[in-house]
Design an enzyme around this catalytic site. Sequence first.
Site, short mmCIF file in Angstrom:
data_model
loop_
_atom_site.label_atom_id
_atom_site.label_comp_id
_atom_site.label_asym_id
_atom_site.label_seq_id
_atom_site.Cartn_x
_atom_site.Cartn_y
_atom_site.Cartn_z
N ASP A 60 -71.41 -34.09 -48.15
CA ASP A 60 -72.14 -34.94 -47.21
C ASP A 60 -71.96 -36.46 -47.72
O ASP A 60 -71.13 -36.63 -48.38
CB ASP A 60 -73.44 -34.39 -47.06
CG ASP A 60 -73.54 -33.17 -46.13
OD1 ASP A 60 -72.46 -33.02 -45.41
OD2 ASP A 60 -74.28 -32.42 -46.17
N LYS B 73 -68.45 -31.88 -72.31
CA LYS B 73 -68.10 -33.26 -72.81
C LYS B 73 -69.25 -33.93 -72.55
O LYS B 73 -69.28 -34.39 -71.34
CB LYS B 73 -66.78 -33.71 -71.88
CG LYS B 73 -65.50 -32.85 -72.35
CD LYS B 73 -65.28 -31.78 -71.46
CE LYS B 73 -64.13 -30.83 -71.87
NZ LYS B 73 -64.09 -29.70 -70.82
N HIS C 260 -67.35 -25.86 -74.15
CA HIS C 260 -66.33 -26.52 -73.10
C HIS C 260 -66.97 -27.88 -72.66
O HIS C 260 -66.56 -28.51 -71.91
CB HIS C 260 -66.01 -25.81 -72.19
CG HIS C 260 -64.74 -25.98 -71.38
ND1 HIS C 260 -64.78 -26.27 -69.75
CD2 HIS C 260 -63.65 -26.23 -71.59
CE1 HIS C 260 -63.63 -26.70 -69.64
NE2 HIS C 260 -62.65 -26.67 -70.56
N LYS D 136 -63.28 -31.55 -62.23
CA LYS D 136 -64.26 -30.47 -61.72
C LYS D 136 -65.34 -30.92 -61.09
O LYS D 136 -66.31 -31.37 -61.61
CB LYS D 136 -64.80 -29.67 -62.86
CG LYS D 136 -63.44 -29.05 -63.81
CD LYS D 136 -63.64 -29.63 -65.34
CE LYS D 136 -62.94 -29.21 -66.03
NZ LYS D 136 -61.48 -28.86 -66.19
N ASP E 40 -77.84 -43.92 -78.73
CA ASP E 40 -79.37 -44.51 -78.96
C ASP E 40 -80.17 -44.16 -77.83
O ASP E 40 -81.19 -44.81 -77.41
CB ASP E 40 -79.17 -46.11 -79.12
CG ASP E 40 -78.51 -46.64 -80.02
OD1 ASP E 40 -78.55 -45.91 -81.12
OD2 ASP E 40 -78.45 -47.79 -80.19
N HIS F 143 -57.34 -32.13 -63.87
CA HIS F 143 -58.14 -31.41 -64.78
C HIS F 143 -59.65 -31.66 -64.32
O HIS F 143 -60.60 -31.16 -64.91
CB HIS F 143 -58.21 -31.88 -66.19
CG HIS F 143 -58.73 -31.27 -67.38
ND1 HIS F 143 -59.99 -31.63 -67.78
CD2 HIS F 143 -58.49 -30.25 -67.85
CE1 HIS F 143 -60.50 -30.73 -68.85
NE2 HIS F 143 -59.52 -30.08 -68.81
#
Length: 447
Positions: free
Chosen positions: A318, A139, A137, A313, A144, A311
């Site tokens: 602080d 991404k 899951h 997360k 380089d 979508h």
Amino acid sequence: MQSGLSRDANYVKHFSMKPKKHTASAIEFEAGNKVALLNNGDEFVPDLVEEIARATEEVLIETYEFAEDDVGKSVFDACKKAVANGAEVKLTIDAYGSSDFCSDDFIFDFVKAGIKIYLYEPKHRLPFNAQAYGRLHRKLAVIDNKIGYVGGVNLTEKYTLKFGEDGMRDFMLRIEGPATDQVRKHCLENIPDDEPYKDEATLKPARDQGNTELALTCRDNHVGRRRAIEMCYLDAINEAKHSITLACAYFFPGLRLRHALRKAADRGVKVRLIFQKKPDIPLVLTAARSHYAHFLHHGIEIYEYKTRPLHAKVAAIDDNWCTIGSSNLDPWSLTLNLEANILVKDSTLTRELRGELETLIDESEAIDKADYGRWVSLKSIGYRVSWWFFRLLLKFAVLIKVGNPLVRRLRRDGDAIDNTAKRLDGNKQTVEHERIDNRNSERANCT
């Protein structure tokens, strides 16, 4: 108005059990980085495509969904340019997550172009197989070993404004500096051991580009990393002094996280939680709402984002800590999937992310404590059922899980394809080879 919550006192008590004691994680931050927050695919994809097209040494990408649309085709064209520049291009996609988005011909075009395709854990045919939950899951991308990307945006049009009102709301972080080496290391973990890698001497991390401290934390089944992301959230929440603003698409955490949020609110920290009002799976919202009464009872603010599918997360805590990544706060992300979150110690980025979260709040519906008290008294039974349903589903998924994850490499050999598979088993890895001589048969197996 208060009587609604009083009548449901047993419900609140049910979710107030004392958790096990938390031990702080030992994650180390790396300084010298420059970062940029990217909104949705509209900012992320053009930036990624431009950097891929300029690559001369190596391109590594991991994603859950990869689609045969304008986004996928633009990445494909950029990868072909990188190959022409002499770069080694490796794309790892989740075969389950991308099975409905990539046609056989599209994936095979990558192979013919010299782009190395790896399919993580091809879909099994067994019914109710828990492998449907233990997905790749993450991404991630690194170019380089100088520019890296971490976040929650998949490579599909669903994360752009072009997709209309159903376009997903999410974030990615662009990284320049030594922390890109962490991204590369984790990308290479899912590539078969017999695959040639670029000479490390030619891929030294970029020199210091800024003052931002970063740490990439990944959840997988390696020893010491099974609860890595959850531990980092707990560290930051337990140390929070002023504010916690958290946005999560799927929110169904364990007792420790719920308890930590409640304790933070009790000691005076302003805690705000943002969830999606119209998730793709309605039962997900029911699961999140099973905790509303408990959170509201302790003064935690709850918002349901209603403008677009949420979508994201992410969290801003602080003035100097934030996280952006792929991990939801639910049993699948925290205990089954391969996930990646970047942790950031930087006041500028934290303020910028908090500003984006304020925008989400402005476009959300606030959950009123008094109204919700009356509401939950009527629906508390349904929420309890959903709570136990998800807990039992997780236990069932772990129980019936069969075999170990596989990573399959598609390699062109004339008109045939070599299919190389690495079986992942914690810290142990074995490599299996099988020759599939029929091209059409192999292309059918690509999904």
